[in-house]
Design a protein around this motif. Structure first.
Motif, PDB file in Angstrom:
ATOM      1  N   PRO A   1       0.807  -1.221   0.000  1.00  0.00           N
ATOM      2  CA  PRO A   1       0.000   0.000   0.000  1.00  0.00           C
ATOM      3  C   PRO A   1       0.838   1.269   0.000  1.00  0.00           C
ATOM      4  O   PRO A   1       0.330   2.358  -0.226  1.00  0.00           O
ATOM      5  N   TYR A   2       2.134   1.135   0.202  1.00  0.00           N
ATOM      6  CA  TYR A   2       3.019   2.304   0.178  1.00  0.00           C
ATOM      7  C   TYR A   2       3.428   2.680  -1.244  1.00  0.00           C
ATOM      8  O   TYR A   2       3.925   3.773  -1.470  1.00  0.00           O
ATOM      9  N   ALA A   3       3.204   1.768  -2.183  1.00  0.00           N
ATOM     10  CA  ALA A   3       3.494   2.052  -3.589  1.00  0.00           C
ATOM     11  C   ALA A   3       2.310   2.796  -4.202  1.00  0.00           C
ATOM     12  O   ALA A   3       1.159   2.387  -4.045  1.00  0.00           O
ATOM     13  N   ALA A   4       2.594   3.888  -4.882  1.00  0.00           N
ATOM     14  CA  ALA A   4       1.545   4.768  -5.400  1.00  0.00           C
ATOM     15  C   ALA A   4       0.568   4.067  -6.325  1.00  0.00           C
ATOM     16  O   ALA A   4      -0.629   4.367  -6.310  1.00  0.00           O
ATOM     17  N   ASP A   5       1.030   3.126  -7.127  1.00  0.00           N
ATOM     18  CA  ASP A   5       0.158   2.501  -8.112  1.00  0.00           C
ATOM     19  C   ASP A   5      -0.362   1.123  -7.698  1.00  0.00           C
ATOM     20  O   ASP A   5      -0.917   0.402  -8.504  1.00  0.00           O
ATOM     21  N   CYS A   6      -0.190   0.764  -6.446  1.00  0.00           N
ATOM     22  CA  CYS A   6      -0.608  -0.555  -5.979  1.00  0.00           C
ATOM     23  C   CYS A   6      -2.105  -0.584  -5.689  1.00  0.00           C
ATOM     24  O   CYS A   6      -2.636   0.297  -5.015  1.00  0.00           O
TER      25      CYS A   6
END
Length: 120
Positions: free
Chosen positions: A8-13
């Motif tokens: 969830p820390y990845a912008a596109d996840c």
């Protein structure tokens, strides 16, 4: 993408989108309003005070899309529609209930902190 690859820390996840849905204030309250079983739209609206018709409709649709709520239309005149938590939605409720408990149990302390902060 496997569950181990989600972050969830990845912008596109996509897991971030799911956390956004779960953390949305109306989603938390709608899920809580359905914990005791199926409810009609008006009963959900009565339970979740302050939600607009537009936001309640959008929230219910999004929760249905994510598989957290089911919508059942009964072939009556006028049509009767009920919303109910799915098994996945009920499992999420088990996570959200302690969050609600925390908020109500700590509200006095939070209110005092806000008052101290605002008076500075």
């Amino acid at each position: 993408m496997s569950a181990l690859e989600y972050s969830p820390y990845a912008a596109d996840c996509p897991s971030r989108q799911l956390l956004d849905r779960i953390g949305d204030r109306w989603s938390v309250l709608v899920i809580g309003s359905l914990v005791d079983g199926p409810r009609r739209y008006s009963a959900v609206a009565d339970r979740v005070q302050g939600v607009s018709q537009k936001m309640l409709t959008q929230t219910l649709r999004a929760l249905e899309r994510d598989g957290l709520v089911t919508r059942t239309v009964f072939p009556e005149i006028p049509p009767r529609v009920e919303y109910e938590l799915t098994e996945r939605g009920r499992s999420l409720r088990a996570v959200l209930a302690p969050l609600e408990d925390w908020a109500t149990n700590h509200m006095d302390d939070v209110a005092a902190s806000r008052e101290r902060y605002d008076s500075r």
